[in-house]
Design a protein around this motif. Structure first.
Motif, PDB file in Angstrom:
ATOM      1  N   ALA A 109     -14.396 -24.999  31.294  1.00  0.00           N
ATOM      2  CA  ALA A 109     -13.137 -25.272  31.990  1.00  0.00           C
ATOM      3  C   ALA A 109     -13.293 -26.438  32.962  1.00  0.00           C
ATOM      4  N   SER A 110     -12.199 -27.092  33.206  1.00  0.00           N
ATOM      5  CA  SER A 110     -12.177 -28.179  34.184  1.00  0.00           C
ATOM      6  C   SER A 110     -10.873 -28.114  34.976  1.00  0.00           C
ATOM      7  N   PRO A 111     -10.955 -27.801  36.253  1.00  0.00           N
ATOM      8  CA  PRO A 111     -12.181 -27.511  36.995  1.00  0.00           C
ATOM      9  C   PRO A 111     -12.726 -26.111  36.681  1.00  0.00           C
ATOM     10  N   GLN A 112     -13.983 -25.892  36.984  1.00  0.00           N
ATOM     11  CA  GLN A 112     -14.578 -24.585  36.738  1.00  0.00           C
ATOM     12  C   GLN A 112     -14.084 -23.580  37.777  1.00  0.00           C
ATOM     13  N   PRO A 113     -14.009 -22.305  37.386  1.00  0.00           N
ATOM     14  CA  PRO A 113     -13.525 -21.277  38.323  1.00  0.00           C
ATOM     15  C   PRO A 113     -14.480 -21.081  39.502  1.00  0.00           C
ATOM     16  N   ASP A 114     -13.948 -20.522  40.566  1.00  0.00           N
ATOM     17  CA  ASP A 114     -14.713 -20.368  41.803  1.00  0.00           C
ATOM     18  C   ASP A 114     -15.951 -19.498  41.631  1.00  0.00           C
ATOM     19  N   PHE A 115     -15.931 -18.556  40.671  1.00  0.00           N
ATOM     20  CA  PHE A 115     -17.085 -17.660  40.564  1.00  0.00           C
ATOM     21  C   PHE A 115     -18.341 -18.375  40.047  1.00  0.00           C
ATOM     22  N   LEU A 116     -18.199 -19.638  39.637  1.00  0.00           N
ATOM     23  CA  LEU A 116     -19.374 -20.424  39.243  1.00  0.00           C
ATOM     24  C   LEU A 116     -19.886 -21.302  40.386  1.00  0.00           C
ATOM     25  N   ASP A 117     -19.364 -21.078  41.588  1.00  0.00           N
ATOM     26  CA  ASP A 117     -19.792 -21.878  42.740  1.00  0.00           C
ATOM     27  C   ASP A 117     -21.191 -21.503  43.203  1.00  0.00           C
ATOM     28  N   SER A 118     -21.568 -20.244  43.022  1.00  0.00           N
ATOM     29  CA  SER A 118     -22.877 -19.791  43.511  1.00  0.00           C
ATOM     30  C   SER A 118     -23.323 -18.566  42.725  1.00  0.00           C
ATOM     31  N   PRO A 119     -24.626 -18.272  42.734  1.00  0.00           N
ATOM     32  CA  PRO A 119     -25.127 -17.073  42.056  1.00  0.00           C
ATOM     33  C   PRO A 119     -24.484 -15.792  42.575  1.00  0.00           C
ATOM     34  N   GLN A 120     -24.266 -15.710  43.873  1.00  0.00           N
ATOM     35  CA  GLN A 120     -23.676 -14.496  44.434  1.00  0.00           C
ATOM     36  C   GLN A 120     -22.215 -14.342  44.028  1.00  0.00           C
ATOM     37  N   ALA A 121     -21.513 -15.465  43.919  1.00  0.00           N
ATOM     38  CA  ALA A 121     -20.121 -15.416  43.460  1.00  0.00           C
ATOM     39  C   ALA A 121     -20.072 -14.966  42.000  1.00  0.00           C
ATOM     40  N   LEU A 122     -21.031 -15.432  41.199  1.00  0.00           N
ATOM     41  CA  LEU A 122     -21.111 -15.006  39.800  1.00  0.00           C
ATOM     42  C   LEU A 122     -21.390 -13.511  39.702  1.00  0.00           C
ATOM     43  N   LYS A 123     -22.318 -13.036  40.497  1.00  0.00           N
ATOM     44  CA  LYS A 123     -22.656 -11.615  40.512  1.00  0.00           C
ATOM     45  C   LYS A 123     -21.435 -10.772  40.901  1.00  0.00           C
ATOM     46  N   ALA A 124     -20.712 -11.225  41.911  1.00  0.00           N
ATOM     47  CA  ALA A 124     -19.538 -10.491  42.375  1.00  0.00           C
ATOM     48  C   ALA A 124     -18.430 -10.481  41.327  1.00  0.00           C
ATOM     49  N   HIS A 125     -18.430 -11.453  40.452  1.00  0.00           N
ATOM     50  CA  HIS A 125     -17.422 -11.526  39.395  1.00  0.00           C
ATOM     51  C   HIS A 125     -17.829 -10.691  38.181  1.00  0.00           C
ATOM     52  N   VAL A 126     -19.086 -10.763  37.788  1.00  0.00           N
ATOM     53  CA  VAL A 126     -19.543 -10.143  36.534  1.00  0.00           C
ATOM     54  C   VAL A 126     -19.696  -8.628  36.654  1.00  0.00           C
ATOM     55  N   GLU A 127     -20.224  -8.146  37.738  1.00  0.00           N
ATOM     56  CA  GLU A 127     -20.502  -6.709  37.845  1.00  0.00           C
ATOM     57  C   GLU A 127     -19.229  -5.851  37.716  1.00  0.00           C
ATOM     58  N   PRO A 128     -18.119  -6.218  38.345  1.00  0.00           N
ATOM     59  CA  PRO A 128     -16.887  -5.434  38.110  1.00  0.00           C
ATOM     60  C   PRO A 128     -16.403  -5.498  36.654  1.00  0.00           C
ATOM     61  N   ILE A 129     -16.644  -6.608  35.982  1.00  0.00           N
ATOM     62  CA  ILE A 129     -16.279  -6.720  34.568  1.00  0.00           C
ATOM     63  C   ILE A 129     -17.072  -5.716  33.743  1.00  0.00           C
ATOM     64  N   LEU A 130     -18.364  -5.623  34.001  1.00  0.00           N
ATOM     65  CA  LEU A 130     -19.202  -4.660  33.276  1.00  0.00           C
ATOM     66  C   LEU A 130     -18.748  -3.229  33.561  1.00  0.00           C
ATOM     67  N   ASP A 131     -18.418  -2.949  34.807  1.00  0.00           N
ATOM     68  CA  ASP A 131     -17.905  -1.613  35.153  1.00  0.00           C
ATOM     69  C   ASP A 131     -16.606  -1.327  34.399  1.00  0.00           C
ATOM     70  N   PHE A 132     -15.736  -2.318  34.331  1.00  0.00           N
ATOM     71  CA  PHE A 132     -14.442  -2.160  33.673  1.00  0.00           C
ATOM     72  C   PHE A 132     -14.602  -1.931  32.174  1.00  0.00           C
ATOM     73  N   LEU A 133     -15.451  -2.712  31.526  1.00  0.00           N
ATOM     74  CA  LEU A 133     -15.681  -2.548  30.092  1.00  0.00           C
ATOM     75  C   LEU A 133     -16.229  -1.160  29.777  1.00  0.00           C
ATOM     76  N   PHE A 134     -17.086  -0.658  30.623  1.00  0.00           N
ATOM     77  CA  PHE A 134     -17.672   0.665  30.402  1.00  0.00           C
ATOM     78  C   PHE A 134     -16.597   1.758  30.417  1.00  0.00           C
ATOM     79  N   THR A 135     -15.560   1.581  31.236  1.00  0.00           N
ATOM     80  CA  THR A 135     -14.515   2.613  31.331  1.00  0.00           C
ATOM     81  C   THR A 135     -13.673   2.710  30.058  1.00  0.00           C
ATOM     82  N   ALA A 136     -13.770   1.717  29.172  1.00  0.00           N
ATOM     83  CA  ALA A 136     -12.991   1.759  27.941  1.00  0.00           C
ATOM     84  C   ALA A 136     -13.409   2.922  27.051  1.00  0.00           C
ATOM     85  N   ARG A 137     -14.696   3.270  27.069  1.00  0.00           N
ATOM     86  CA  ARG A 137     -15.191   4.412  26.284  1.00  0.00           C
ATOM     87  C   ARG A 137     -16.487   4.916  26.928  1.00  0.00           C
TER      88      ARG A 137
END
Length: 229
Positions: A83-111
């Motif tokens: 993407a251009s510009p890239q989303p804010d969660f790619l600004d730093s490792p901690q921002a990436l972590k804060a973005h990805v971990e809830p996604i993994l939690d959410f996917l798990f709730t599907a089944r």
């Protein structure tokens, strides 16, 4: 040629059915709710759509569910890198972590009862944590490592299924003996991964007939018969 013969001819001439396909940058699944009457591939373009597909049973089978969840994250992160510009969660490792971990939690709730889905989300979480420790703050390297891990989870499933099918097929042949296996083998099966065993026996010329007796949600037995053909 009768209608049934025409239908069988059309089905047997088709490419092997796959639950997930990736091509031209698209992630698609076969809508299992429409089988065996309609073969329709659905484009999965977001984490939400992957979650909905798992929850609504458009895709079934524990390994396939885990593969879709993992690939949906990989595609999501790939789109972010492009993407251009890239989303804010790619600004730093901690921002990436804060973005990805809830996604993994959410996917798990599907089944939540799908063992492979839980294993996949834990593995991706572990991969993220490991990359955060070893990549010295390089968010690009961390993101690429997570993308690769998601694809690897899906790729490994095919190899595991083939190995398991071979072991199961050879074990079953050892029970019935060479006399019966020379004339073909009648197999009664009931659960998803058993289809791989039947495929192995067919490919090695040791299967005569397969009887399918499963009655599962959404007439899953009829879909397995479709896959047999």
């Amino acid at each position: 040629m009768g209608r049934l013969a025409e239908l069988l001819s059309a089905i047997t001439s088709m490419a092997p059915l796959t639950s997930i396909r990736t091509s031209n940058g698209k992630l698609e699944i076969v809508n299992q709710l429409l089988l065996p009457h309609v073969t329709e591939f659905v484009h999965i373009s977001s984490i939400q759509e992957a979650h909905d597909a798992i929850k609504s049973m458009k895709i079934r089978g524990a390994p396939a569910i885990a593969s879709l969840a993992s690939l949906s994250l990989s595609y999501h992160l790939t789109e972010a890198l492009e993407a251009s510009p890239q989303p804010d969660f790619l600004d730093s490792p901690q921002a990436l972590k804060a973005h990805v971990e809830p996604i993994l939690d959410f996917l798990f709730t599907a089944r939540p009862t799908a063992v492979n889905l839980g294993a996949a989300t834990r593995r991706l979480r572990k991969s993220l944590a490991s990359s955060l420790t070893s990549s010295e703050g390089d968010v690009l390297s961390i993101t690429k490592a997570l993308i690769a891990e998601g694809h690897l989870i899906a790729d490994e499933d095919v190899g595991r299924n083939k190995e398991m099918s071979k072991w199961g097929g050879e074990w079953l042949l050892s029970l019935v003996g060479p006399e019966r296996s020379a004339n073909g083998l009648n197999v009664m099966t009931g659960y998803g991964t058993a289809l791989g065993l039947i495929t192995y026996l067919h490919e090695t010329g040791k299967l005569c007939k397969a009887y399918y007796t499963q009655t599962a949600p959404y007439h899953q037995g009829s879909r397995r018969v479709f896959e047999f053909i």
